[in-house]
Design an enzyme around this catalytic site. Structure first.
Site, PDB file in Angstrom:
ATOM      1  CG  ASP A 171      32.618  39.659  31.004  1.00  0.00           C
ATOM      2  OD1 ASP A 171      32.708  38.418  31.103  1.00  0.00           O
ATOM      3  OD2 ASP A 171      33.529  40.395  30.593  1.00  0.00           O
ATOM      4  CG  ASP A 187      35.511  35.184  32.907  1.00  0.00           C
ATOM      5  OD1 ASP A 187      36.277  35.910  32.268  1.00  0.00           O
ATOM      6  OD2 ASP A 187      35.812  34.656  33.993  1.00  0.00           O
ATOM      7  CG  HIS A 223      39.665  42.626  29.961  1.00  0.00           C
ATOM      8  ND1 HIS A 223      39.008  41.879  29.006  1.00  0.00           N
ATOM      9  CD2 HIS A 223      39.611  41.895  31.097  1.00  0.00           C
ATOM     10  CE1 HIS A 223      38.585  40.752  29.553  1.00  0.00           C
ATOM     11  NE2 HIS A 223      38.930  40.732  30.812  1.00  0.00           N
ATOM     12  CG  ASP A 224      42.036  39.127  30.276  1.00  0.00           C
ATOM     13  OD1 ASP A 224      41.967  39.826  31.306  1.00  0.00           O
ATOM     14  OD2 ASP A 224      41.166  38.290  29.968  1.00  0.00           O
TER      15      ASP A 224
END
Ligand code: GLC
Ligand code: CA
Length: 552
Positions: free
Chosen positions: A98, A200, A326-327
Site C-alpha cells: 500500500d 492510496d 477495509h473501508d
C-alpha cells in the site's frame, strides 16, 4: 487483447492488524500472516494486497506513515517482511504494498522539521497558507474525517492542509523533491522484490489550483478534490522514472473517478496506472448525500454501473471488481442477507466477484461470510466513525439517531479480527485485550468450521476461484447484460470466439421464475444449490441463487 499476469491476478486483501496475532499482544502481525501462508495459498489466489505495515502512530490505522522504509514494531521487523515475501513467492503469490503518498504522518521527520520554520528544507513538502491577522481558514475545505481540512501551526503562524486527519498533512506534489522522495520509496520496495502497489487516494495528489472554495451544492468532496490539473503529469513521471523498469502491478484508489477518467489514468497507451478502484459500485445503496445512512442496494444500479465501466474500458484499459475492503462494511451484510440466507447470499456474491470483468479482490474473512458487527460508540476504533459521532453529538443528535447509519456503513465492521476457530478470541490472539472487538458470532462463523463443512462458503470460494482460472474468458472475455426482467436479478454473459458463459444471480430472498431463450442448451458449471434441471427455457430461481452456465 494483451495478456499479462496482473490481469489474471486474483487478489486477497490482508489487513494485518486484524489477520493473525502471533505474539499475543492483541494486534495482528507479519509473523501471524506467515503462519497462515498455506491457508492463503489454499484459496487459489495469486496476489496479496497488504494494507500499510510501515512505522506509524496509527491515528488512521497505518495510513499515517512516519517512516516509509521501516516496518512498524507492532507488526514485526524487516526480516519478517522479507520472510513473508519469500514464502509468498515460493507459493507463486505476489505481494502488493500500500503506497500512501497523498499525505504522511505529522510524526514523519519531514513534517516535524517543516513545522518548525519556513526556512526548513522540508517546509515546502507540505501545503501551507499564511494565517494572517484574521486567522480565518484559507478556504471552506473539509476533511473526510469531519471538521475543516486546515490546522493551525503556531510556530510559523500558518495553516497546513489535511484532507484526512490533522495527523495526516497532505504532501505538496508541486515540489519536485516530494516527487523524487516518492519515487525513491517505490524503488526501495521494488528493489526488495515486491510486485506492485495499491496507491492510496492517488487521484487526490494534484490540488485544485488557487485552492477555491468547495461550491455549496457539492455532494461528493472526493469528486471535488479528485483529478487536479497535474495528476496525469505526476503519474507519467512516476511511470517513466520507476514503473517502466519493473514488471509490476499498480492499482490506484480514485474516489470520485468516472469511467472516462479511468480511460486517461489507466489507458493501455497512457503509461500512468494499470487499473483503479472506482467508487460507483459502493454508491448503489446511497439514498442521500449523507455518508452514514442505512442504505438499500439497487440491483439495477449495480448492473448499470458494472456494464458502463466495462463498455467504456474494455479493450483499452482494465478494471477491478470488489464488494468490500477495509473501508467498507462487510459485503454479505450489505449486498446479501447476513441472517437467514447468509450462506446462500455470500456464495452468490462470490459468484459475482469471480465472474465479473476486472481483477477480483477478496477481503479477508469475506471467504467465510464474516458479517458486520454491533459496536457501542465507546467500542469504535476508526477515526472516521469516532470524529463523526463526536461532531454530530455536539450538534445535538442522539445516539439512537446516529448509531444505525454508523453500524451500517462504519469501517470498523470490516476491521474486526479474522475468525479462525471457536477458541478464545476466535483464534486470532491469545491476549486478553485485542485492539478491536471480536465479532461475537465467531463460534459459528470461522475458518475451522468452514474447512470441515463441504458445503461451506469457503469451499465455494475455492471452486469459484478455480473456475475463473480454468476459463480464461472470465478474465479476458467481453461482458454483456442478460435481461431477466426483474429488479432483483442480475444476468450477464462472458464470451469470446470459442466460448460463452452465462451468469445468473438473484439478490432476493424469494423465489424468482425466469424465462430465457437458450436455457435448455446450457450446462451448469457452478451454483450455490444442487444443479437445477435445464430441460426447458424456464426456471425458478431459489433464494439468492447463483448459476454459472456454459452455453453450447
Ligand atoms: C484510503 C484508505 C483509508 C484511509 C484513507 C486515508 O481511502 O483506504 O483507509 O483512511 O485513504 O489514507
Ligand atoms: Ca501481535
Amino acid at each position: 487483447m494483451n495478456k499479462s499476469w496482473w490481469k489474471e491476478a486474483i487478489v486477497y486483501q490482508i489487513y494485518p492488524r486484524s489477520f493473525n496475532d502471533a505474539n499475543a499482544d492483541g494486534i495482528g502481525d507479519l509473523r501471524g500472516i506467515i503462519d497462515k501462508i498455506d491457508y492463503i495459498a489454499s484459496l487459489g489466489i495469486n496476489t496479496i494486497w497488504l494494507n500499510p505495515v510501515y512505522e506509524s502512530p496509527f491515528d488512521d490505522m497505518g495510513y499515517d506513515i512516519a517512516d516509509y522504509k521501516n516496518i512498524a514494531s507492532c507488526f514485526g521487523s524487516m526480516a519478517d517482511f522479507d520472510e513473508l515475501l519469500e514464502k509468498a513467492h515460493q507459493r507463486d503469490i505476489r505481494i502488493l504494498m500500500d503506497l500512501v503518498v497523498n499525505h504522511c504522518s505529522d510524526e514523519h521527520h519531514w513534517f516535524t522539521e517543516a513545522k518548525q520554520s519556513k526556512q526548513s528544507p522540508y517546509h515546502d513538502y507540505f501545503v501551507w497558507r499564511d494565517a494572517g491577522e484574521s486567522r480565518e481558514h484559507p478556504n471552506n475545505w473539509i476533511s473526510f474525517f469531519s471538521g475543516p481540512a486546515w490546522e493551525y501551526n503556531p510556530q510559523t503562524d500558518e495553516y497546513y492542509l489535511h484532507y484526512f486527519s490533522k495527523k495526516q498533512p497532505d504532501l505538496n506534489w508541486e515540489n519536485p523533491n516530494v516527487r523524487e522522495e516518492v519515487q525513491g520509496i517505490m524503488e526501495f520496495w521494488l528493489a526488495k522484490g515486491v510486485d506492485g502497489f495499491r496507491m492510496d487516494v492517488i487521484g487526490l495528489i494534484s490540488k485544485p489550483p488557487g485552492l477555491p472554495d468547495i461550491p455549496e451544492d457539492t455532494h461528493d468532496i472526493g469528486a471535488f478534490y479528485n483529478n487536479g490539473p497535474r495528476l496525469h503529469e505526476f503519474l507519467q513521471d512516476i511511470h517513466a522514472k520507476v514503473l517502466s523498469r519493473y514488471d509490476c502491478m499498480t492499482v490506484g484508489e480514485c474516489p470520485g473517478a468516472t469511467a472516462e477518467d479511468a480511460l486517461l489514468l489507466c489507458g493501455e497507451d497512457r503509461r500512468e496506472l494499470q487499473t483503479l478502484f472506482h467508487f460507483e459500485a459502493m454508491d448503489v445503496d446511497k439514498r442521500s448525500a449523507e455518508h452514514y445512512e442505512v442504505g438499500k442496494v439497487s440491483v439495477p444500479k449495480l448492473r448499470e454501473v458494472m456494464q458502463k465501466w466495462h463498455d467504456t474500458l474494455y479493450g483499452k484499459s482494465w478494471n477491478s471488481a470488489y464488494l468490500m475492503n477495509h473501508d467498507q462494511p462487510r459485503s454479505v451484510s450489505r449486498f446479501g442477507d447476513d441472517d437467514r440466507y447468509r450462506i446462500e447470499s455470500a456464495k452468490m456474491l462470490a459468484t459475482f466477484q469471480l465472474t465479473q470483468w476486472g481483477t477480483p479482490y477478496i477481503y479477508q474473512g469475506e471467504e467465510i461470510g464474516m458479517t458486520n458487527c454491533h459496536f457501542e460508540p465507546q467500542e469504535f476504533r476508526d477515526i472516521q466513525m469516532i470524529n463523526y459521532y463526536r461532531e454530530q453529538r455536539e450538534l445535538g443528535k442522539s445516539k439512537e439517531e446516529l448509531l444505525p447509519g454508523l453500524l451500517y456503513k462504519g469501517r470498523d465492521n470490516s476491521r474486526t479480527p479474522m475468525q479462525w476457530d471457536s477458541s478464545k478470541n476466535a483464534g486470532f490472539s491469545s491476549s486478553d485485550n485485542t485492539w478491536i472487538k471480536i465479532n461475537p458470532n465467531y463460534p459459528a462463523i470461522n475458518v475451522d468450521a468452514a474447512e470441515r463443512d463441504p458445503e461451506s462458503i469457503l469451499h465455494y470460494y475455492r471452486s469459484a476461484i478455480a473456475l475463473r482460472k480454468a476459463h480464461p474468458i472470465l478474465t479476458y472475455g467481453r461482458q454483456e447484460l442478460i435481461e431477466l426482467g426483474d429488479d432483483a436479478l442480475y444476468g450477464y454473459l462472458r464470451k469470446d470466439e470459442q466460448e460463452e458463459l452465462w451468469v445468473i444471480l438473484s439478490f432476493d430472498a424469494g423465489e424468482k421464475p425466469i424465462r430465457l431463450k437458450g436455457l435448455n442448451q446450457c450446462q451448469p458449471l457452478l451454483g450455490n444449490y444442487p444443479a437445477p434441471s435445464l430441460k426447458e427455457e424456464q426456471l425458478t430461481l431459489r433464494p439468492y441463487e447463483a448459476l454459472v452456465l456454459k452455453r453450447h
